[in-house]
Enzyme design. Structure first.
Site, PDB file in Angstrom:
ATOM      1  N   THR A  70       0.825  -1.209   0.000  1.00  0.00           N
ATOM      2  CA  THR A  70       0.000   0.000   0.000  1.00  0.00           C
ATOM      3  C   THR A  70       0.857   1.256   0.000  1.00  0.00           C
ATOM      4  O   THR A  70       0.609   2.197  -0.766  1.00  0.00           O
ATOM      5  CB  THR A  70      -0.945  -0.010   1.213  1.00  0.00           C
ATOM      6  OG1 THR A  70      -1.915  -1.064   1.041  1.00  0.00           O
ATOM      7  CG2 THR A  70      -1.664   1.325   1.348  1.00  0.00           C
ATOM      8  N   ASN A 149      -5.313  -9.133  -8.178  1.00  0.00           N
ATOM      9  CA  ASN A 149      -5.394  -9.786  -6.884  1.00  0.00           C
ATOM     10  C   ASN A 149      -6.699 -10.536  -6.651  1.00  0.00           C
ATOM     11  O   ASN A 149      -6.798 -11.317  -5.703  1.00  0.00           O
ATOM     12  CB  ASN A 149      -5.210  -8.747  -5.764  1.00  0.00           C
ATOM     13  CG  ASN A 149      -6.144  -7.564  -5.925  1.00  0.00           C
ATOM     14  OD1 ASN A 149      -5.996  -6.781  -6.868  1.00  0.00           O
ATOM     15  ND2 ASN A 149      -7.107  -7.423  -5.035  1.00  0.00           N
ATOM     16  N   GLN A 178       1.195  -9.303  -6.419  1.00  0.00           N
ATOM     17  CA  GLN A 178       0.746 -10.694  -6.569  1.00  0.00           C
ATOM     18  C   GLN A 178       1.577 -11.488  -7.574  1.00  0.00           C
ATOM     19  O   GLN A 178       1.323 -12.678  -7.779  1.00  0.00           O
ATOM     20  CB  GLN A 178      -0.721 -10.721  -7.015  1.00  0.00           C
ATOM     21  CG  GLN A 178      -1.692 -10.167  -5.997  1.00  0.00           C
ATOM     22  CD  GLN A 178      -1.809 -11.025  -4.744  1.00  0.00           C
ATOM     23  OE1 GLN A 178      -1.345 -12.154  -4.690  1.00  0.00           O
ATOM     24  NE2 GLN A 178      -2.446 -10.474  -3.711  1.00  0.00           N
ATOM     25  N   SER A 198       5.513  -6.594  -1.877  1.00  0.00           N
ATOM     26  CA  SER A 198       5.158  -6.705  -0.459  1.00  0.00           C
ATOM     27  C   SER A 198       5.560  -8.080   0.047  1.00  0.00           C
ATOM     28  O   SER A 198       5.160  -9.104  -0.516  1.00  0.00           O
ATOM     29  CB  SER A 198       3.651  -6.496  -0.275  1.00  0.00           C
ATOM     30  OG  SER A 198       3.301  -6.524   1.094  1.00  0.00           O
ATOM     31  N   HIS A 200       4.852 -10.069   2.621  1.00  0.00           N
ATOM     32  CA  HIS A 200       3.968 -11.117   3.148  1.00  0.00           C
ATOM     33  C   HIS A 200       3.155 -11.815   2.060  1.00  0.00           C
ATOM     34  O   HIS A 200       2.437 -12.774   2.346  1.00  0.00           O
ATOM     35  CB  HIS A 200       3.050 -10.551   4.244  1.00  0.00           C
ATOM     36  CG  HIS A 200       1.905  -9.729   3.756  1.00  0.00           C
ATOM     37  ND1 HIS A 200       0.610 -10.181   3.777  1.00  0.00           N
ATOM     38  CD2 HIS A 200       1.848  -8.472   3.272  1.00  0.00           C
ATOM     39  CE1 HIS A 200      -0.202  -9.251   3.322  1.00  0.00           C
ATOM     40  NE2 HIS A 200       0.535  -8.198   3.002  1.00  0.00           N
ATOM     41  N   THR A 236      13.007   4.838  10.783  1.00  0.00           N
ATOM     42  CA  THR A 236      13.988   3.843  11.197  1.00  0.00           C
ATOM     43  C   THR A 236      13.856   2.576  10.366  1.00  0.00           C
ATOM     44  O   THR A 236      12.741   2.085  10.142  1.00  0.00           O
ATOM     45  CB  THR A 236      13.792   3.502  12.693  1.00  0.00           C
ATOM     46  OG1 THR A 236      13.902   4.701  13.456  1.00  0.00           O
ATOM     47  CG2 THR A 236      14.823   2.496  13.162  1.00  0.00           C
ATOM     48  N   CYS A 327      -8.440  -6.398   1.495  1.00  0.00           N
ATOM     49  CA  CYS A 327      -8.683  -4.993   1.837  1.00  0.00           C
ATOM     50  C   CYS A 327     -10.142  -4.607   1.662  1.00  0.00           C
ATOM     51  O   CYS A 327     -10.598  -3.624   2.238  1.00  0.00           O
ATOM     52  CB  CYS A 327      -7.807  -4.087   0.973  1.00  0.00           C
ATOM     53  SG  CYS A 327      -6.045  -4.344   1.206  1.00  0.00           S
TER      54      CYS A 327
END
Length: 387
Positions: A70, A149, A178, A198, A200, A236, A327
């Protein structure tokens, strides 16, 4: 339990989980610190950057770490616009993008950006000609996802990149969330300027991702902060997440051909089983069109049945699938993607997504198909009572 919701999130690879724990335990210093503990942590970050760059044939400096897909998608659209908005007023986006692209483009549209929304055909695929024809002198960006997706439809990214090469003032963004670990990846040779990922979604940790940014491309930061990531993304460094993501990326891409072959075999088997359930209708490409679909996604509709009813019935049988994207799964609205494909209100309002991965085998597909048949059988009286 049968978990078939890999498009929403994948189980973390055991090796990755071990690595993240070890890095958290041993390398807890801030990677921006000047002391030795900080520089050791930064070495891990830079090694991870090189791993991801190598997988795309990119340069390490073209890899920008983020918190996930995102943020990467928002940074691509809004970061470009912040730099080019004074001279360019136009953007091109497909109608089937993930919510993080679609809503970011809607926000820009509300602020005065002229957005051309590119339609798709009944299989969810954009036309290269439609994209090229929409380009104007004031076009800043084109955004078309790699793999949808919801349906698994693969967009013609290489061909779009080639068409856009005639317009050097246009930047090309691809949401590749994806696609990683499921499709061959390209970057510079495909004419892509920005590519989102992404962790995950390919068995890495949550809360970490990346955006490939072509060398020389000016990108404004979304967040005001420190000078990390060449001043384009302050904050960070998530050292354990970044290292875990790089390891997951390497594991997902090093055996890609073998894994694709195996997953396509499972997809063909599942489609054959689902064809025996007349109440269900396939959305997207079939088994004879595998070059146009990802190997790990199947989307079907039970016309006239609310998708959450089928999802909860399958959950009762120990199967976890989803409606739409994670989402948007709590929305009671018809699928925006299936609606854009012109499939009608009943199909768009009654679809479920099945997505699988490395831990699944033929026995799992057999068990899934049997439980789907049982669930549909239990719901048939409800369908008749509604009729």
């Amino acid at each position: 339990m049968l978990y078939f919701d890999h498009c929403a999130s994948t189980p973390v690879h055991p090796k990755v989980a071990d690595t993240v724990y070890e890095v958290m335990k041993l390398h807890y210093a801030n990677a921006s610190s000047l002391h030795r503990a900080g520089t050791e942590a930064m070495k891990l970050v830079e090694r991870a950057r090189s791993t991801i760059a190598d997988g795309f044939g990119a340069k390490p400096g073209e890899v920008l770490f983020t918190s996930g897909g995102t943020e990467s998608n928002n940074l691509a659209l809004k970061g470009i616009w912040s730099r080019l908005g004074r001279t360019a007023r136009h953007m091109i986006v497909s109608t089937v993008e993930h919510a993080s692209v679609y809503r970011a483009a809607k926000q820009l549209e509300e602020s005065g950006v002229d957005v051309t929304w590119i339609p798709v055909d009944e299989r969810g695929r954009v036309s290269v000609q439609d994209v090229a024809s929409a380009v104007r002198d004031d076009t800043a960006l084109v955004s078309v996802m790699h793999v949808n997706n919801e349906t698994g439809t693969v967009q013609p990214i290489r061909e779009i990149g080639a068409a856009l090469s005639r317009y050097p003032h246009v930047r090309f963004h691809v949401d590749g969330v994806q696609a990683i670990g499921k499709l061959p990846l390209g970057f510079r040779e495909w004419g892509v300027d920005l590519y989102s990922g992404s962790a995950h979604k390919f068995r890495g940790p949550k809360g970490v991702g990346f955006l490939l940014v072509r060398e020389g491309l000016d990108l404004a930061p979304l967040l005001a902060g420190g000078s990390q990531e060449q001043g384009r993304r302050g904050g960070t460094y998530n050292v354990p997440g970044i290292v875990g993501m790089a390891q997951a990326f390497r594991l997902a891409t090093e055996s890609l051909a073998e894994r694709r072959t195996r997953m396509f075999g499972l997809r063909r088997k599942l489609l054959a089983e689902l064809a025996r359930v007349p109440e269900l209708v396939l959305n997207g490409f079939g088994p004879d069109e595998e070059e146009r679909t990802a190997p790990h996604v199947v989307n079907v509709s039970y016309p006239g049945m609310r998708p959450e009813v089928l999802v909860h019935m399958l959950e009762k049988h120990g199967v976890f699938v989803s409606t739409q994207s994670a989402c948007s799964s709590k929305s009671l609205q018809p699928s925006r993607v299936l609606s854009a494909m012109g499939l009608g209100a009943e199909r768009a309002s009654g679809s479920i997504r099945i997505s699988f991965g490395d831990e699944h085998g033929e026995r799992d597909i057999d068990a899934l198909a049997e439980r789907i048949r049982s669930a549909v059988g239990e719901l048939k009286p409800l369908e008749r009572s509604r009729g």
